[in-house]
Design an enzyme around this catalytic site. Structure first.
Site, PDB file in Angstrom:
ATOM      1  N   ASP A 487      15.619 -10.767  11.265  1.00  0.00           N
ATOM      2  CA  ASP A 487      16.870  -9.570  11.665  1.00  0.00           C
ATOM      3  C   ASP A 487      16.089  -9.002  10.514  1.00  0.00           C
ATOM      4  O   ASP A 487      15.150  -8.373   9.302  1.00  0.00           O
ATOM      5  CB  ASP A 487      17.491 -10.833  10.842  1.00  0.00           C
ATOM      6  CG  ASP A 487      18.970  -9.497  11.643  1.00  0.00           C
ATOM      7  OD1 ASP A 487      19.093  -8.556  11.885  1.00  0.00           O
ATOM      8  OD2 ASP A 487      20.432 -10.197  11.493  1.00  0.00           O
ATOM      9  N   ASP A 557      23.538  -7.478  20.827  1.00  0.00           N
ATOM     10  CA  ASP A 557      24.514  -8.830  19.659  1.00  0.00           C
ATOM     11  C   ASP A 557      25.834  -9.137  20.708  1.00  0.00           C
ATOM     12  O   ASP A 557      26.505  -9.390  20.414  1.00  0.00           O
ATOM     13  CB  ASP A 557      25.411  -8.331  18.492  1.00  0.00           C
ATOM     14  CG  ASP A 557      23.835  -8.964  17.607  1.00  0.00           C
ATOM     15  OD1 ASP A 557      23.811  -9.129  17.573  1.00  0.00           O
ATOM     16  OD2 ASP A 557      24.532  -8.122  16.349  1.00  0.00           O
TER      17      ASP A 557
END
Ligand code: DGJ
Length: 758
Positions: A487, A557
């Site tokens: 990430d 997301d």
């Protein structure tokens, strides 16, 4: 592959590349300047000099008289700087005396049948990096006044109709040269398509949870385009640029596409001049970039891939998909079906322990899920986003028994194990920061800006990279870990590297990206079987550079299936479905609050890597039953989805009510068609959809699969047959899709060839 993909006519001064359906031609004018002559539909062999890029030959005589005027209207292949062209050049180099004039003269060419690795950077390849035949043309240019030597590389991918371009810059002089811009490609071309209509600009833009939004704009005089200056590629703008005829559809219209294999600052722009031309430029953003090249040193630009289609956007997508699947994605997972994963982020956020994770894994396993991915919060003292990044050791208060226990219990269950890292970051509240505050990117004496209460580590430094690599390896060796989610959750700001002298600070942003690539390369060498998924606040680092390291990237997301229809449409315009991270999550959706039926969520995620992101232990038996159906659908169709050709037949963004796409096998014997009634429309019982991508001559059986209720298939347990007919019928007469009651209703059709002998 063809042997004559690169041809040179030395008499006419023409350098030419061909792919199956395209031709690219450069011209050398009087042995002096390299011009761009043509890129577009495949041409027969023959003389093209009648269409010279130079409206007057570039001779020493012209130079003395009218050179400056002519510069402005000519089609250059790789324009220099400060010579009278009012458009922006591709390269600008400052010599020791502070002069930036960059005058590139043609020096020669070479042809080879192989494609070399690009040191430190991702690049397309033949069969594997450095292996396989890829015809490559190298063209040398030189600025005789400075000793600057530029080599332009062109590699042709025949079947994919793609040309990959990059640049190497060498200092053959005796003094330092400062590169102030080195774009990877430029191309001067007409501003109008073959029918005389002005090209429009196609880009994919957005923001967090709204990635990959299609943007089409007219191209006026001057400059327009997309860029990033935040140190990573960005969710605001994809590093892609398209020029297309007005009204281009999936199947009609001319389209040129450029995609940049790079994960940092980029600039992709077009500049329309007053003479009916467009200059396309793609490369590292010249802002925040400079690079000192000492005598003998070489600078390598990242690669740009470009394609052309005169049969619409769909063909451009398929060209890019094939290129990325066959010649960019590599490693153990290149052609393999990926495990169906369940990620605990939306299930638990930071609030989990070993028992909770094992409970999720156990139920997941019963439903056909194959891997548990433990997301953010397993390390240091991390119970919220405010601490511990950099402290990559297990929080044993949360994970009793550490990774060893979790890993072995998962293994005993038959579940694979994946784990989250954010390797480039450090929390001010961390052991790492307390020990090495100087490793965080900050300008000395100034308070660095925080984002999510975290700072960025200076991964341009080898010592910092060594720390990250060693701590990640320690974790990954401590249990059987099959997957890493890498990430990256903030922009680069306050950019300064403590190890670089003041005059080299402009190198920092590019060195940072090289550092990220180096780390991922080392990780993959250490763990060749590791499945890596890149991620950056969702899709903020979805770029082809990253695909060289990870075969899949988290797309957004925003896991709301309704939003995902649009986001995945945008992403699939450029990237193969096999690379799109897509999960089924809970409703109301955590980002949008919207409710979408469970089966539709599954159908939408099937057009990606496929997985779950919810607390499965809280689901009803009916929902768990649907997961069993969905995981079975994944196993039935994933080979087709990963390897097939993608056709989009309707876009919800255009129809306003429904969406439809399909994936067809290479031999056209099978298709999975997804139809989504996104919005119910009263008094509109049925939809009509013409199916592209099938073989008109073949006979097909159309069956409905993936129904919501287990009792939906007919009495024999077989899927209901909708019809049996020829591809030409489905393509022209089309299929009637009965309307469903309610919004967001989806249906899958499995279309299979009926062989006359079967
Ligand atoms: C951002 C990612 O996109 C999410 O999926 C999740 O991993 C969080 N970071 C964790 O902090």
């Amino acid at each position: 592959m063809k042997n004559d993909m690169i041809t040179v006519d030395e008499l006419q001064g023409m350098l030419r590349l061909d792919t199956a359906n395209t031709t690219y031609v450069m011209e050398i004018s009087n042995g002096l300047y390299l011009g761009h002559l043509y890129y577009g539909a495949r041409l027969p062999s023959g003389d093209l000099s009648f269409r010279s890029a130079f409206n007057t030959p570039m001779s020493e005589e012209t130079r003395k008289k009218e050179f400056v005027i002519y510069m402005d209207g000519m089609d250059f292949e790789y324009p220099g700087w400060g010579m009278g062209d009012s458009r922006e050049g591709a390269i600008k180099v400052k010599d020791a005396g502070g002069v930036t004039r960059t005058n590139l003269l043609y020096r020669g060419y070479r042809i080879s049948m192989s494609k070399a690795l690009v040191p430190g950077l991702p690049a397309t390849f033949g069969d594997a990096p450095g292996e396989g035949e890829v015809p490559t043309l190298e063209v040398d240019l030189e600025d005789p006044d400075t000793g600057l030597f530029v080599t332009l590389f062109y590699s042709a991918f025949w079947e994919e109709d793609v040309i990959a371009r990059r640049v190497e810059v060498k200092n053959k002089g005796s003094q330092d040269l400062v590169l102030e811009r080195v774009l990877s490609a430029a191309m001067d071309m007409p501003a109008k398509d073959r029918q005389g209509r002005d090209f429009e600009l196609l880009t994919y833009c957005g923001t967090w949870a709204r990635e990959f939004t299609r943007d089409v704009r007219p191209i006026g005089l001057g400059k327009t385009g997309v860029s990033s200056i935040i140190g990573k590629t960005n969710n605001r703008m994809q590093p892609f640029l398209g020029l297309m005829s007005p009204g281009t559809t999936q199947e009609t219209g001319e389209i040129y596409g450029w995609n940049f294999l790079y994960s940092g600052n980029f600039a992709s722009f077009v500049e329309k001049n007053s003479f009916g031309g467009i200059r396309v430029s793609v490369g590292i953003h010249p802002e925040e970039f400079s690079w000192t090249l000492e005598p003998g040193q070489v600078f390598y630009s990242p690669e740009v891939v470009m394609t052309y289609s005169d049969s619409g956007l769909g063909q451009m997508s398929r060209n890019f998909h094939d290129l990325y699947r066959n010649h960019l994605i590599r490693g153990a997972w290149k052609d393999r079906k990926r495990p169906i994963l369940i990620n605990n982020w939306e299930a638990t956020y930071f609030d989990f322990d070993t028992d909770k994770l094992l409970a999720i894994a156990k139920t997941a396993k019963e439903c056909g899920i194959e891997m548990l991915v433990m997301d953010d919060g397993w390390f240091g003292k991390r119970n919220d986003p405010d601490s511990s990044l950099g402290d990559w050791w297990v929080n044993e208060e949360k994970l009793q028994g550490g990774l060893t226990r979790l890993g072995s219990e998962l293994e005993a269950m038959g579940m694979k194990f994946g784990i989250w890292f954010e390797p480039e970051m450090v929390s001010p509240d961390s052991e790492l920061y307390r020990a090495h505050p100087d490793w965080a990117i900050a300008v000395p004496g100034r308070e660095p800006s925080r984002s999510r209460n975290q700072l960025v580590l200076d991964v341009s430094r080898e010592d910092v990279r060594d720390y990250i690599f060693t701590s990640m390896c320690k974790v990954l060796h401590s249990a059987k870990i099959a997957y890493v989610k890498w990430d990256m959750n903030r922009h680069l700001t306050d950019v300064y590297s403590a190890l670089l002298p003041s005059e080299r600070q402009g190198e920092m942003m590019h060195r940072y990206v090289l550092g990220v690539y180096d780390l991922q390369e080392r990780l993959l060498k250490e763990f060749p079987e590791l499945l890596l998924e890149n991620c950056s606040s969702g899709g903020a680092r979805f770029d082809p550079g990253m695909l060289y390291f990870s075969p899949q990237i988290w797309t957004s997301d925003d896991t709301d299936a309704y939003e995902r229809i649009r986001i995945q449409e945008g992403a699939a315009a450029l990237y193969p479905l096999s690379s799109l991270g897509a999960h089924v999550s809970i409703c109301p959706n955590h980002v949008t609050g919207r409710n979408v039926p469970f089966m539709t969520r599954g159908h939408v995620a099937l057009a990606g890597t496929f997985g779950y992101e919810l607390d499965i232990t809280q689901l009803s038996d009916e929902e768990k039953g649907m997961i069993r159906q969905q995981t079975a659908l994944f196993h039935k169709f994933n080979d087709l989805v990963r390897n097939g050709d993608y056709y989009r037949m309707a876009s919800f963004q255009e129809t306003g009510f429904y969406d439809c796409y399909g994936v067809v096998s290479r031999d056209k014997s099978e298709m999975l068609l997804t139809f989504i009634h996104v919005m119910n429309q009263p008094c509109k019982p049925n939809r009509w959809i013409c199916i592209s991508g099938l073989d008109p001559e073949k006979k097909y059986r159309v069956e409905e699969v993936g129904m919501e209720k287990e009792e939906s298939p007919d009495a024999d347990g077989k899927a209901p047959v909708v019809c049996e007919t020829y591809g030409a019928m489905l393509q022209n007469a089309g299929l009637i899709v009965p309307c469903r009651y309610g919004d967001f209703q989806s249906v899958l059709y499995h279309i299979t060839e009926v062989r006359e002998d079967s």
